[in-house]
Design a protein around this motif. Structure first.
Motif, mmCIF file in Angstrom:
data_model
loop_
_atom_site.group_PDB
_atom_site.id
_atom_site.type_symbol
_atom_site.label_atom_id
_atom_site.label_comp_id
_atom_site.label_asym_id
_atom_site.label_seq_id
_atom_site.Cartn_x
_atom_site.Cartn_y
_atom_site.Cartn_z
ATOM 1 N N MET A 40 0.838 -1.201 0.000
ATOM 2 C CA MET A 40 0.000 0.000 0.000
ATOM 3 C C MET A 40 0.875 1.254 0.000
ATOM 4 O O MET A 40 1.966 1.249 0.550
ATOM 5 C CB MET A 40 -0.903 0.007 1.233
ATOM 6 N N ASN A 41 0.322 2.299 -0.578
ATOM 7 C CA ASN A 41 1.090 3.523 -0.749
ATOM 8 C C ASN A 41 0.436 4.744 -0.111
ATOM 9 O O ASN A 41 0.607 5.841 -0.608
ATOM 10 C CB ASN A 41 1.252 3.813 -2.242
ATOM 11 N N TYR A 42 -0.311 4.578 0.956
ATOM 12 C CA TYR A 42 -0.970 5.719 1.594
ATOM 13 C C TYR A 42 0.080 6.627 2.218
ATOM 14 O O TYR A 42 1.192 6.211 2.550
ATOM 15 C CB TYR A 42 -1.982 5.266 2.642
ATOM 16 N N THR A 43 -0.279 7.901 2.368
ATOM 17 C CA THR A 43 0.619 8.871 2.994
ATOM 18 C C THR A 43 0.012 9.353 4.308
ATOM 19 O O THR A 43 -1.201 9.236 4.553
ATOM 20 C CB THR A 43 0.850 10.085 2.078
ATOM 21 N N GLN B 29 -2.712 11.849 3.617
ATOM 22 C CA GLN B 29 -4.002 11.247 3.259
ATOM 23 C C GLN B 29 -4.758 10.776 4.499
ATOM 24 O O GLN B 29 -5.975 10.955 4.601
ATOM 25 C CB GLN B 29 -3.774 10.074 2.307
ATOM 26 N N GLN C 251 -7.326 13.867 -2.134
ATOM 27 C CA GLN C 251 -6.643 13.031 -1.151
ATOM 28 C C GLN C 251 -7.517 11.847 -0.731
ATOM 29 O O GLN C 251 -7.021 10.733 -0.542
ATOM 30 C CB GLN C 251 -6.246 13.861 0.075
ATOM 31 N N LYS D 73 -7.348 9.318 -3.610
ATOM 32 C CA LYS D 73 -6.070 8.604 -3.633
ATOM 33 C C LYS D 73 -6.028 7.519 -2.557
ATOM 34 O O LYS D 73 -5.488 6.429 -2.789
ATOM 35 C CB LYS D 73 -4.918 9.585 -3.437
ATOM 36 N N GLN E 93 -6.675 2.688 -3.006
ATOM 37 C CA GLN E 93 -5.851 1.603 -2.481
ATOM 38 C C GLN E 93 -6.681 0.482 -1.853
ATOM 39 O O GLN E 93 -6.137 -0.508 -1.385
ATOM 40 C CB GLN E 93 -4.852 2.160 -1.462
#
Length: 308
Positions: A1-4, A7, A37, A40, A44
Protein backbone atom coordinates in the motif's frame (compact mmCIF):
# COMPACT_ATOMS: atom_id res chain seq x y z
CA UNK A 1 0.00 0.00 0.00
CA UNK A 2 1.09 3.52 -0.75
CA UNK A 3 -0.97 5.72 1.59
CA UNK A 4 0.62 8.87 2.99
CA UNK A 5 0.41 10.50 6.41
CA UNK A 6 -1.28 13.47 4.73
CA UNK A 7 -4.00 11.25 3.26
CA UNK A 8 -4.67 9.70 6.65
CA UNK A 9 -4.93 13.13 8.29
CA UNK A 10 -7.41 14.25 5.65
CA UNK A 11 -9.45 11.09 6.12
CA UNK A 12 -9.49 11.61 9.89
CA UNK A 13 -10.96 15.07 9.39
CA UNK A 14 -13.56 13.77 6.93
CA UNK A 15 -14.62 11.09 9.43
CA UNK A 16 -14.83 13.65 12.21
CA UNK A 17 -16.83 16.22 10.25
CA UNK A 18 -18.83 13.91 7.93
CA UNK A 19 -18.29 16.58 5.31
CA UNK A 20 -15.73 17.44 2.62
CA UNK A 21 -16.53 21.13 3.08
CA UNK A 22 -16.03 21.13 6.84
CA UNK A 23 -12.88 19.03 6.54
CA UNK A 24 -11.44 21.53 4.05
CA UNK A 25 -12.20 24.39 6.43
CA UNK A 26 -10.62 22.57 9.36
CA UNK A 27 -7.49 21.68 7.37
CA UNK A 28 -7.24 25.03 5.53
CA UNK A 29 -7.38 23.20 2.19
CA UNK A 30 -9.63 23.66 -0.82
CA UNK A 31 -12.52 21.24 -1.26
CA UNK A 32 -10.99 19.78 -4.44
CA UNK A 33 -7.72 19.15 -2.60
CA UNK A 34 -9.55 17.23 0.14
CA UNK A 35 -11.52 15.24 -2.47
CA UNK A 36 -8.32 14.32 -4.33
CA UNK A 37 -6.64 13.03 -1.15
CA UNK A 38 -9.74 10.99 -0.30
CA UNK A 39 -9.78 9.49 -3.81
CA UNK A 40 -6.07 8.60 -3.63
CA UNK A 41 -6.65 6.82 -0.33
CA UNK A 42 -9.78 5.09 -1.64
CA UNK A 43 -7.92 3.86 -4.74
CA UNK A 44 -5.85 1.60 -2.48
CA UNK A 45 -8.89 -0.36 -1.27
CA UNK A 46 -11.47 -2.47 -3.09
CA UNK A 47 -14.04 -1.72 -0.38
CA UNK A 48 -15.57 1.79 -0.20
CA UNK A 49 -14.53 4.07 2.66
CA UNK A 50 -17.43 6.49 2.20
CA UNK A 51 -20.78 6.70 0.47
CA UNK A 52 -23.07 9.58 -0.43
CA UNK A 53 -26.81 9.24 0.12
CA UNK A 54 -28.76 12.22 -1.06
CA UNK A 55 -26.33 15.04 -0.36
CA UNK A 56 -25.01 13.58 2.89
CA UNK A 57 -21.62 11.85 3.15
CA UNK A 58 -21.47 8.72 5.32
CA UNK A 59 -18.50 6.68 6.51
CA UNK A 60 -18.92 2.94 5.81
CA UNK A 61 -18.21 0.29 8.44
CA UNK A 62 -14.97 -0.47 6.61
CA UNK A 63 -14.18 3.24 6.53
CA UNK A 64 -14.67 3.48 10.30
CA UNK A 65 -12.24 0.59 10.80
CA UNK A 66 -9.66 2.35 8.60
CA UNK A 67 -10.39 5.52 10.60
CA UNK A 68 -9.51 3.73 13.86
CA UNK A 69 -6.34 2.17 12.43
CA UNK A 70 -5.19 5.43 10.84
CA UNK A 71 -5.68 7.25 14.16
CA UNK A 72 -3.19 4.85 15.73
CA UNK A 73 -0.77 5.30 12.82
CA UNK A 74 -0.93 9.09 13.11
CA UNK A 75 -0.39 8.90 16.86
CA UNK A 76 2.71 6.74 16.36
CA UNK A 77 3.97 9.10 13.63
CA UNK A 78 3.60 12.02 16.03
CA UNK A 79 5.45 10.04 18.72
CA UNK A 80 8.28 9.43 16.26
CA UNK A 81 8.63 13.16 15.59
CA UNK A 82 8.52 13.90 19.31
CA UNK A 83 11.25 11.33 19.97
CA UNK A 84 13.51 12.92 17.35
CA UNK A 85 12.92 16.38 18.81
CA UNK A 86 13.63 15.14 22.34
CA UNK A 87 17.00 13.81 21.20
CA UNK A 88 17.66 17.29 19.83
CA UNK A 89 16.73 18.77 23.20
CA UNK A 90 13.49 20.29 21.91
CA UNK A 91 9.98 20.05 23.33
CA UNK A 92 7.56 19.38 20.50
CA UNK A 93 4.23 17.81 19.67
CA UNK A 94 0.62 18.93 19.35
CA UNK A 95 -1.68 20.11 22.12
CA UNK A 96 -5.41 20.35 21.44
CA UNK A 97 -7.56 22.53 23.70
CA UNK A 98 -11.34 22.86 23.42
CA UNK A 99 -12.66 26.11 24.85
CA UNK A 100 -16.18 27.29 25.64
CA UNK A 101 -16.93 30.40 23.63
CA UNK A 102 -16.32 33.00 26.36
CA UNK A 103 -13.08 31.19 27.20
CA UNK A 104 -11.49 32.67 24.08
CA UNK A 105 -11.01 35.83 26.15
CA UNK A 106 -9.06 33.82 28.74
CA UNK A 107 -7.08 30.92 27.27
CA UNK A 108 -4.70 32.79 24.92
CA UNK A 109 -3.13 34.67 27.84
CA UNK A 110 -2.31 31.39 29.60
CA UNK A 111 -0.63 30.08 26.42
CA UNK A 112 1.42 33.09 25.26
CA UNK A 113 4.59 32.62 27.34
CA UNK A 114 4.54 28.86 26.92
CA UNK A 115 4.22 29.19 23.15
CA UNK A 116 7.13 31.65 23.01
CA UNK A 117 9.32 29.32 25.11
CA UNK A 118 8.43 26.22 23.07
CA UNK A 119 7.92 27.23 19.41
CA UNK A 120 8.11 23.59 18.26
CA UNK A 121 4.86 22.78 20.12
CA UNK A 122 1.77 23.19 17.94
CA UNK A 123 -1.22 24.55 19.85
CA UNK A 124 -4.75 24.12 18.55
CA UNK A 125 -7.75 25.83 20.14
CA UNK A 126 -11.30 24.81 19.22
CA UNK A 127 -13.94 27.31 20.40
CA UNK A 128 -17.43 25.86 20.91
CA UNK A 129 -20.14 25.49 23.57
CA UNK A 130 -20.01 23.45 26.78
CA UNK A 131 -21.81 20.38 25.41
CA UNK A 132 -19.40 20.06 22.49
CA UNK A 133 -16.42 20.64 24.79
CA UNK A 134 -17.49 17.81 27.10
CA UNK A 135 -18.16 15.55 24.10
CA UNK A 136 -14.64 16.14 22.77
CA UNK A 137 -13.22 15.13 26.17
CA UNK A 138 -15.39 12.02 26.29
CA UNK A 139 -14.22 10.97 22.82
CA UNK A 140 -10.58 11.75 23.72
CA UNK A 141 -10.40 14.20 20.81
CA UNK A 142 -8.75 16.90 22.90
CA UNK A 143 -6.00 17.09 25.52
CA UNK A 144 -7.50 19.85 27.66
CA UNK A 145 -10.70 21.87 27.91
CA UNK A 146 -11.42 25.26 29.44
CA UNK A 147 -14.82 25.40 31.15
CA UNK A 148 -16.54 27.58 33.72
CA UNK A 149 -18.78 24.76 34.98
CA UNK A 150 -17.22 21.36 35.68
CA UNK A 151 -18.91 18.43 33.91
CA UNK A 152 -20.29 15.50 35.85
CA UNK A 153 -19.05 13.09 33.18
CA UNK A 154 -16.45 12.18 32.19
CA UNK A 155 -14.50 12.31 35.49
CA UNK A 156 -11.87 15.04 35.17
CA UNK A 157 -8.83 16.55 36.82
CA UNK A 158 -9.00 20.35 37.07
CA UNK A 159 -6.65 23.29 37.53
CA UNK A 160 -8.55 26.37 38.69
CA UNK A 161 -7.36 29.48 36.85
CA UNK A 162 -9.52 32.44 37.89
CA UNK A 163 -13.01 33.63 38.77
CA UNK A 164 -15.70 34.14 36.14
CA UNK A 165 -18.25 36.81 37.15
CA UNK A 166 -21.55 37.27 35.32
CA UNK A 167 -23.57 40.52 35.50
CA UNK A 168 -26.82 41.81 34.03
CA UNK A 169 -25.81 44.01 31.10
CA UNK A 170 -27.69 46.47 28.87
CA UNK A 171 -26.71 49.02 26.26
CA UNK A 172 -25.89 52.50 27.47
CA UNK A 173 -29.09 54.02 26.02
CA UNK A 174 -31.48 51.89 28.05
CA UNK A 175 -33.08 53.91 30.86
CA UNK A 176 -33.14 52.09 34.18
CA UNK A 177 -35.40 53.87 36.66
CA UNK A 178 -34.31 51.91 39.72
CA UNK A 179 -30.87 52.27 41.27
CA UNK A 180 -30.76 48.60 42.24
CA UNK A 181 -32.92 45.95 40.66
CA UNK A 182 -34.49 43.13 42.58
CA UNK A 183 -34.12 39.85 40.69
CA UNK A 184 -37.88 39.79 39.97
CA UNK A 185 -37.59 43.17 38.20
CA UNK A 186 -35.65 41.45 35.41
CA UNK A 187 -38.96 39.95 34.23
CA UNK A 188 -39.95 43.42 33.00
CA UNK A 189 -37.07 43.49 30.49
CA UNK A 190 -36.59 41.67 27.15
CA UNK A 191 -34.05 38.91 27.80
CA UNK A 192 -31.43 37.52 25.44
CA UNK A 193 -30.27 33.95 26.13
CA UNK A 194 -27.35 31.92 24.84
CA UNK A 195 -28.13 28.69 22.99
CA UNK A 196 -28.87 25.37 24.70
CA UNK A 197 -25.63 23.68 25.73
CA UNK A 198 -24.01 26.95 26.81
CA UNK A 199 -22.67 27.13 30.40
CA UNK A 200 -23.68 30.81 30.53
CA UNK A 201 -27.26 29.87 29.65
CA UNK A 202 -27.21 27.13 32.29
CA UNK A 203 -26.20 29.41 35.18
CA UNK A 204 -28.52 32.16 33.90
CA UNK A 205 -31.48 29.76 33.81
CA UNK A 206 -30.61 28.53 37.31
CA UNK A 207 -30.56 32.12 38.62
CA UNK A 208 -33.97 32.78 37.02
CA UNK A 209 -35.38 29.57 38.52
CA UNK A 210 -34.02 30.36 41.99
CA UNK A 211 -35.65 33.81 41.94
CA UNK A 212 -38.89 32.95 40.09
CA UNK A 213 -37.99 35.16 37.14
CA UNK A 214 -40.27 34.62 34.14
CA UNK A 215 -39.38 37.04 31.32
CA UNK A 216 -42.30 37.99 29.09
CA UNK A 217 -40.11 38.46 26.03
CA UNK A 218 -36.88 36.66 25.12
CA UNK A 219 -34.69 35.59 22.22
CA UNK A 220 -31.91 33.03 21.82
CA UNK A 221 -28.58 33.54 20.04
CA UNK A 222 -25.76 31.15 19.23
CA UNK A 223 -22.64 32.87 20.59
CA UNK A 224 -21.42 35.32 23.19
CA UNK A 225 -20.50 37.77 20.41
CA UNK A 226 -23.99 37.58 18.94
CA UNK A 227 -25.54 38.23 22.36
CA UNK A 228 -23.21 41.16 22.91
CA UNK A 229 -24.12 42.74 19.58
CA UNK A 230 -27.85 42.24 20.22
CA UNK A 231 -27.58 43.88 23.64
CA UNK A 232 -25.54 46.70 22.12
CA UNK A 233 -28.26 47.22 19.49
CA UNK A 234 -30.88 47.58 22.23
CA UNK A 235 -32.76 44.33 21.57
CA UNK A 236 -32.66 43.34 25.22
CA UNK A 237 -30.49 42.65 28.24
CA UNK A 238 -28.55 39.57 29.22
CA UNK A 239 -26.52 38.07 32.04
CA UNK A 240 -23.02 37.94 30.58
CA UNK A 241 -19.47 37.07 31.68
CA UNK A 242 -17.58 40.25 32.55
CA UNK A 243 -14.41 38.84 30.96
CA UNK A 244 -15.77 39.42 27.44
CA UNK A 245 -16.95 43.00 27.96
CA UNK A 246 -13.75 44.94 28.58
CA UNK A 247 -13.87 47.32 25.61
CA UNK A 248 -17.65 47.80 25.69
CA UNK A 249 -17.60 48.80 29.35
CA UNK A 250 -14.47 50.91 28.96
CA UNK A 251 -15.91 52.96 26.09
CA UNK A 252 -19.46 53.05 27.46
CA UNK A 253 -21.46 51.20 24.81
CA UNK A 254 -22.63 48.70 27.45
CA UNK A 255 -23.32 49.10 31.16
CA UNK A 256 -23.85 46.85 34.17
CA UNK A 257 -27.29 46.95 35.81
CA UNK A 258 -26.86 46.39 39.57
CA UNK A 259 -29.05 43.48 40.67
CA UNK A 260 -29.32 42.00 44.15
CA UNK A 261 -27.84 38.51 44.00
CA UNK A 262 -25.50 39.27 41.10
CA UNK A 263 -22.82 38.71 40.01
CA UNK A 264 -23.04 34.97 39.57
CA UNK A 265 -19.54 33.67 40.27
CA UNK A 266 -18.17 30.55 38.61
CA UNK A 267 -14.54 29.61 38.00
CA UNK A 268 -12.49 29.00 34.91
CA UNK A 269 -10.94 25.56 35.06
CA UNK A 270 -8.49 23.84 32.72
CA UNK A 271 -9.60 20.21 32.76
CA UNK A 272 -8.52 16.85 31.35
CA UNK A 273 -9.94 13.37 31.76
CA UNK A 274 -8.86 11.35 34.78
CA UNK A 275 -6.33 8.69 33.89
CA UNK A 276 -5.33 10.36 30.61
CA UNK A 277 -1.69 9.82 29.68
CA UNK A 278 -0.46 13.29 28.83
CA UNK A 279 2.25 13.76 26.23
CA UNK A 280 5.49 15.45 27.36
CA UNK A 281 4.31 18.70 25.74
CA UNK A 282 0.89 18.54 27.43
CA UNK A 283 2.50 17.75 30.80
CA UNK A 284 4.86 20.70 30.42
CA UNK A 285 1.96 23.01 29.57
CA UNK A 286 0.03 21.82 32.62
CA UNK A 287 3.05 22.42 34.86
CA UNK A 288 3.63 25.85 33.33
CA UNK A 289 0.04 27.00 33.82
CA UNK A 290 -0.12 25.62 37.38
CA UNK A 291 3.08 27.49 38.28
CA UNK A 292 2.36 30.80 36.52
CA UNK A 293 -1.43 31.22 36.70
CA UNK A 294 -1.39 33.80 39.53
CA UNK A 295 1.05 36.11 37.76
CA UNK A 296 -0.83 35.71 34.46
CA UNK A 297 -4.09 36.73 36.15
CA UNK A 298 -2.37 39.71 37.79
CA UNK A 299 -0.70 40.85 34.55
CA UNK A 300 -3.67 40.45 32.20
CA UNK A 301 -6.89 40.50 34.19
CA UNK A 302 -6.46 43.15 36.88
CA UNK A 303 -8.76 45.37 34.76
CA UNK A 304 -11.73 43.26 35.88
CA UNK A 305 -11.78 44.98 39.29
CA UNK A 306 -11.55 48.42 37.68
CA UNK A 307 -14.66 48.17 35.49
CA UNK A 308 -17.11 46.71 38.01
Amino acid sequence: MNYTIHQLRVFQSICKNKSITKASEELYLTQPAVSIQLKKLQDQFDIPLTEVIGRQLYITDFGMEIHRVSARILQEAESLKTTVDQYKGLLSGKISISVVSTGKYVMPYFLKQFSEAHPQVELRIDVTNKNAVVESLTKNETDFSLVSVLPENPPVEAVELMENELFLVSNSDRTISKKTFKPQDISELPIIFREKGSATRMVMKQFFSDHNINPEKSMELMSNEAVKQAVNAGLGVSIMPLIGLRNELKYGSLKIIPVKGLPIVTRWNLIYTKGKRLTPAASELLNFISSHKDEIVKDHFSWVEEVK
